[in-house]
Design a protein around this motif. Structure first.
Motif: not given
Length: 587
Positions: A127-134, A145-149
């Motif tokens: 979990w990277l709670p300070r940045i977005g997924p872009a 790893f996969d994006l759902d992880e």
């Protein structure tokens, strides 16, 4: 809301973990979820210790292991991760490697504990709670790893969806695996709680009464051994009087002196006034063939050839007639034993019977070398005399002019705070008394106001309260009165005990005939010279004060003797407003 373990976050946690913790704590509609935060793993596989940020147990679905990174920028090239905005030691840690190590450790521990976990999906989530997924959406995750992880800042709003997405993706990736067959429903709510409790430490430890007694015994033994250095200083003296307050180690010093004197080749008589003290001393010294331990009455009877006192014997027999008969036997050489040394404990009570003292000295032989006399006393404990108090040392000095006076001013037995409290209660100064035990030792002096009618029930309450922290054999009940008039004796005299409190108290106190019951009770006088962790004193009243006065004794001296038997905790049950300023009522 989910069940969080622990329920509150530590103030020094990093920002990333704080954000995820707050998000998970706010999840609603998932009351059966269990979340562990910050699980340290010292029981590990592959010698890799780990600390996992979050473990989420989702009944009916599986387990998610979460590594939270409060980075403000992330770069991934193969297995190399670079994180910005995190501590230097974490800057290049691969979070999936951390999750994999944790997963291996946790799964191995659960299996070792006997849990069947092969059918339970265990998913990963970084979990990277300070940045977005872009940025990750535009890059490649490869086979690592996969994006759902992965979860991001926007997932903080609905964290449960990110967790369920990670589980679903993990289950789908293993759907066609012929070795692993997941059954998510096997993780019930009960099992989820059991697994969470199994991996997270939860201990309660409290020092037991026995352990506390051992600790105190070690401390007392250390302090008393230091006191024994005095023996080396007076080793060449044959006539010594040790004088000191209760707890100053007089009896212990005298015991060691008896042993040393015996090693010098002398036959030693150790005599004390108190029968119960003599019993204890026999256990300590009785196995040594050259040391004879006797209490005064036993010794005098032995000198005159009697096995017991005549029926109906009164004070005059013990204090006048028997000592005179013993001295006469000694003077006429009608005694079967003699000694080269004598140790006299509780001398303040024997000094009040000069004829008895003469008889004891008459047993000493100086055929080969000067005899040895070692005495110990404390005039504040002079409770077996009638009439005016006697200066014990002055009396002994008049009989043995070369007597050396050794003052003991150090308390080696009683917790210092308790000793000070006792002196304050009695209004006695203690400025000359030093304390060798540490002030850290817990102690307590309690004074409770009661009445003659209510005393037994209040004693029951006191005992019940003490048994929370002490074992029964660490508690001793003492009375100002003798064995027949004490509160405990009167309780056993009652044929019918209708009160449940009093029935329970009777079961705790040692029965005078059957000897059944873990808590012993005696008079203060009978227990003089001995000690216990806790002392409870009953029958402190105007009536007992008057009874003592009629015998030439004082209530204050009795209380001093009784209270100083306690090593750490003393309780007084007082009547008639005595010590009212210190007394409180039992609830």
């Amino acid at each position: 809301m989910v069940s969080m373990m622990p329920q509150k976050l530590k103030a020094d946690e990093n920002l990333g973990e704080k954000l995820v913790f707050t998000a998970l704590q706010g999840v609603v509609g998932r009351e059966d979820w269990v979340v562990i935060h910050s699980l340290k793993q010292a029981k590990v596989l592959l010698n890799i210790e780990a600390e996992t940020d979050f473990i989420v147990f989702v009944p009916g679905q599986g387990i998610v292991i979460i590594e939270s990174k409060g980075a403000t920028a992330v770069t991934v090239e193969g297995d190399d991760w670079t994180l910005e905005g995190v501590p230097a030691k974490s800057r290049h840690k691969n979070p999936f490697t951390q999750v994999d190590n944790a997963k291996r450790n946790i799964r191995g521990e659960l299996i070792s504990l006997g849990f069947e976990v092969d059918e339970i999906p265990i998913a990963r989530l970084v979990w990277l709670p300070r940045i977005g997924p872009a940025g990750f959406a535009q890059g490649r995750t490869g086979m690592a790893f996969d994006l759902d992880e992965l979860a991001f800042q926007n997932d903080l709003a609905k964290p449960h969806l990110a967790i369920e997405k990670a589980l679903q993706g993990h289950i789908e990736r293993y759907a066609n695996n012929t070795t692993i067959k997941y059954v998510p429903a096997s993780l019930t709510q009960e099992l989820a709680i059991a697994l969470a409790e199994a991996v997270r430490p939860s201990l309660r430890a409290r020092q037991t009464p026995a352990e506390r007694a051992i600790e105190r015994r070690h401390e007392v033994n250390r302090s008393t051994e230091e006191q024994l250095l005095i023996l080396d200083l007076v080793a060449k003296n044959n006539l010594i009087y040790f004088e000191g307050p209760a707890g100053s180690g007089k009896t212990h010093i005298l015991e060691k002196a008896a042993m040393q004197t015996h090693k010098d080749g002398r036959r030693v008589l150790y005599v004390c006034y108190n029968e119960m003290l003599a019993e204890k001393l026999r256990k300590d010294l009785g196995k040594v063939a050259g040391i004879t331990v006797m209490h005064l009455n036993e010794l005098l009877l032995g000198i005159v050839g009697l096995k017991k006192n005549p029926a109906g014997s009164v004070t005059a027999w013990f204090d006048e007639v028997l000592p005179a008969k013993a001295l006469d036997a000694v003077l006429h050489n009608a005694v079967d034993f003699e000694f080269e040394a004598v140790c006299i404990d509780e001398f303040q009570d024997i000094a009040a019977r000069p004829v008895a003292f003469d008889a004891i000295l008459g047993l000493l032989s100086n055929k080969l070398r000067p005899f040895k006399v070692l005495m110990a006393g404390d005039d504040q404990q002079q409770i077996y005399t009638s009439g005016a108090p006697i200066d014990s040392f002055r009396f002994a000095k008049s009989q043995l002019p070369n007597l050396t006076h050794v003052g003991l001013n150090t308390n080696c037995r009683q917790a210092p705070a308790l000793s000070r409290a006792i002196h304050k209660l009695l209004g006695w100064p203690d400025s000359r008394l030093r304390h060798r035990l540490t002030d850290d030792l817990p102690s307590k002096l309690e004074v409770f106001s009661t009445t003659a009618d209510r005393q037994a029930k209040d004693l029951a309450k006191v005992i019940k309260g003490l048994l929370v922290d002490y074992a029964p054999d660490q508690i001793r009940v003492l009375s100002i009165f003798g064995a027949k008039q004490s509160a405990a004796a009167r309780l056993f005299d009652e044929a019918e005990t209708h009160s449940k409190e009093l029935r329970e108290l009777k079961a705790q106190l040692k029965h005078p005939k059957s000897k059944v019951g873990p808590i012993h009770w005696r008079s203060v006088g009978k227990y003089k010279g001995l000690e216990d962790e806790v002392i409870v004193i009953t029958d402190v009243s105007l009536a007992s004060a008057a009874w003592l006065a009629s015998r030439g004794q004082s209530l204050e001296n009795q209380l001093y003797v009784g209270l100083t038997r306690a090593r750490s905790h003393a309780v007084l049950l007082t009547q008639d407003g005595l010590y009212a300023s210190q007394a409180q009522k039992l609830v």
